[in-house]
Every structure is written in C-alpha cells, then in structure tokens.
Design an enzyme around this catalytic site. Structure first.
Site, mmCIF file in Angstrom:
data_model
loop_
_atom_site.group_PDB
_atom_site.id
_atom_site.type_symbol
_atom_site.label_atom_id
_atom_site.label_comp_id
_atom_site.label_asym_id
_atom_site.label_seq_id
_atom_site.Cartn_x
_atom_site.Cartn_y
_atom_site.Cartn_z
ATOM 1 N N HIS A 80 -1.519 15.094 -17.538
ATOM 2 C CA HIS A 80 -2.244 15.325 -18.784
ATOM 3 C C HIS A 80 -3.631 15.863 -18.421
ATOM 4 O O HIS A 80 -4.323 15.274 -17.578
ATOM 5 C CB HIS A 80 -2.436 14.014 -19.553
ATOM 6 N N CYS B 59 16.821 17.004 -19.096
ATOM 7 C CA CYS B 59 15.381 16.723 -19.030
ATOM 8 C C CYS B 59 14.626 17.576 -20.057
ATOM 9 O O CYS B 59 14.728 18.808 -20.059
ATOM 10 C CB CYS B 59 14.861 17.007 -17.622
ATOM 11 N N ASP C 166 0.240 19.411 -25.511
ATOM 12 C CA ASP C 166 0.945 18.172 -25.843
ATOM 13 C C ASP C 166 1.238 18.150 -27.336
ATOM 14 O O ASP C 166 0.414 18.550 -28.152
ATOM 15 C CB ASP C 166 0.097 16.962 -25.437
ATOM 16 N N HIS D 287 4.336 15.016 -14.756
ATOM 17 C CA HIS D 287 3.405 15.806 -15.567
ATOM 18 C C HIS D 287 2.007 15.237 -15.438
ATOM 19 O O HIS D 287 1.820 14.035 -15.240
ATOM 20 C CB HIS D 287 3.843 15.873 -17.027
ATOM 21 N N ASN E 247 0.908 9.428 -15.843
ATOM 22 C CA ASN E 247 1.495 8.110 -16.046
ATOM 23 C C ASN E 247 2.772 7.995 -15.234
ATOM 24 O O ASN E 247 3.577 8.928 -15.198
ATOM 25 C CB ASN E 247 1.804 7.895 -17.532
ATOM 26 N N HIS F 271 9.764 13.543 -16.065
ATOM 27 C CA HIS F 271 9.543 14.778 -15.295
ATOM 28 C C HIS F 271 8.049 14.767 -14.998
ATOM 29 O O HIS F 271 7.230 14.711 -15.944
ATOM 30 C CB HIS F 271 9.955 16.001 -16.123
ATOM 31 N N HIS G 254 12.153 20.062 -10.765
ATOM 32 C CA HIS G 254 12.259 18.732 -11.366
ATOM 33 C C HIS G 254 12.022 17.636 -10.342
ATOM 34 O O HIS G 254 12.676 17.570 -9.305
ATOM 35 C CB HIS G 254 13.631 18.514 -12.010
ATOM 36 N N CYS H 170 12.286 20.170 -18.467
ATOM 37 C CA CYS H 170 13.051 21.283 -17.879
ATOM 38 C C CYS H 170 13.481 22.254 -18.979
ATOM 39 O O CYS H 170 13.444 23.477 -18.788
ATOM 40 C CB CYS H 170 14.266 20.760 -17.116
HETATM 41 P P1 DGP Z 1 3.847 10.351 -20.918
HETATM 42 O O1 DGP Z 1 3.796 9.312 -22.000
HETATM 43 O O2 DGP Z 1 2.725 10.221 -19.910
HETATM 44 O O3 DGP Z 1 5.214 10.399 -20.286
HETATM 45 O O4 DGP Z 1 3.586 11.745 -21.646
HETATM 46 C C1 DGP Z 1 4.574 12.493 -22.258
HETATM 47 C C2 DGP Z 1 3.888 13.406 -23.217
HETATM 48 O O5 DGP Z 1 4.817 14.383 -23.617
HETATM 49 C C3 DGP Z 1 3.385 12.740 -24.494
HETATM 50 O O6 DGP Z 1 1.955 12.781 -24.524
HETATM 51 C C4 DGP Z 1 3.987 13.552 -25.624
HETATM 52 C C5 DGP Z 1 4.511 14.777 -24.925
HETATM 53 N N1 DGP Z 1 5.724 15.299 -25.510
HETATM 54 C C6 DGP Z 1 6.890 14.614 -25.743
HETATM 55 N N2 DGP Z 1 7.820 15.440 -26.269
HETATM 56 C C7 DGP Z 1 7.231 16.667 -26.345
HETATM 57 C C8 DGP Z 1 7.700 17.936 -26.797
HETATM 58 O O7 DGP Z 1 8.840 18.123 -27.227
HETATM 59 N N3 DGP Z 1 6.808 18.970 -26.747
HETATM 60 C C9 DGP Z 1 5.523 18.813 -26.261
HETATM 61 N N4 DGP Z 1 4.726 19.886 -26.267
HETATM 62 N N5 DGP Z 1 5.064 17.629 -25.818
HETATM 63 C C10 DGP Z 1 5.910 16.568 -25.858
#
Ligand code: DGP
Length: 113
Positions: free
Chosen positions: A101, A4, A30, A99, A86, A97, A46, A7
């Site tokens: 926003h 993950c 993000d 989350h 989402n 995982h 997780h 994680c």
């Molecule tokens: P969602 O689409 O709701 O599953 O959001 C996942 C978010 O995770 C997306 O806005 C981009 C962010 N994201 C993906 N990979 C990484 C990463 O490696 N580092 C960071 N900081 N954010 C990431």
C-alpha cells in the site's frame, strides 16, 4: 494463479485504475482508499505475501520498492508517504498476492496498529 484477484487485475480481466506499470510490477488505485492517495503496488509474478518472499527473485522485489517510490513521485507526494504490506491474519491481509500500500496526500496517523 487462476483464482487470484490481483493476478486477474494484472491480466486486465478485472478493471482497475492504473497508476504505474513496468515489466515486473503493476500499480493501481485501491478500491477503498484510506488516504487521498492510496495505491497498491504488486509484482506481476504471483507470490502470496511477505511470508513467502523467498519465492520472489531479488530484481522483482527491488522493482516493487522502486515502483512504490515512482508512484509517490507521480502522485506528487512531496510531503512524504507511507508504504505498508500486511502479512497474514494478524495484519488483516485480505488478498493473498503480495502488495504494498502506498498512502499519502494528507498528514497520516502516527499509529501503526
Ligand atoms: P490487504 O487488506 O492489505 O490485503 O489489502 C487489500 C486491498 O485490496 C484492500 O485495501 C482493498 C483492495 N482491493 C480488494 N479488492 C479490490 C479490487 O477488486 N480492486 C481494487 N482496486 N482494490 C481492491
């Protein structure tokens, strides 16, 4: 969870820009921000998303929501902020995982879709 992404970020195996942390949650910027402030709040435990929320204890779930508010405070989002989680393909969830926003720092769109 070995495979993950979030994680690995929580463990520090993948770098991230930390905004807030407590014993149950971790918050980081993000990688593709959609607003001047765009922070992800995740439980350290997780769980794949909102559709499996029953796997999470209530203390951790409430800690996540409090962490979102703490992030808004730390980021100075006095004009307001939006919290989004989402869930599943229709909502374009890309990381499995749970989350939240936290978006703010500008006037956000009225559209939710
Ligand atoms: P969602 O689409 O709701 O599953 O959001 C996942 C978010 O995770 C997306 O806005 C981009 C962010 N994201 C993906 N990979 C990484 C990463 O490696 N580092 C960071 N900081 N954010 C990431």
């Amino acid at each position: 969870m070995d495979n993950c992404l979030f994680c690995k970020i929580i463990k520090g195996d993948i770098p991230s820009t930390k905004v807030y942390e407590d014993d149950k949650t971790y918050a980081f910027r993000d990688i593709a921000p959609m607003a001047p402030t765009h922070v992800l709040v995740v439980p350290k435990a997780h769980v794949s998303g909102m559709n499996t929320i029953d796997e999470l204890d209530d203390a951790t779930l409430s800690a996540c929501l409090r962490a979102c508010c703490k992030v808004a405070e730390l980021e100075g989002l006095t004009g307001g902020f939006r919290t989004v989680s989402n869930c599943g393909d229709d909502a374009c969830q890309s990381v499995q995982h749970l989350h939240f926003h936290v978006l703010g720092g500008k006037k956000l769109s009225e559209k939710m879709d």
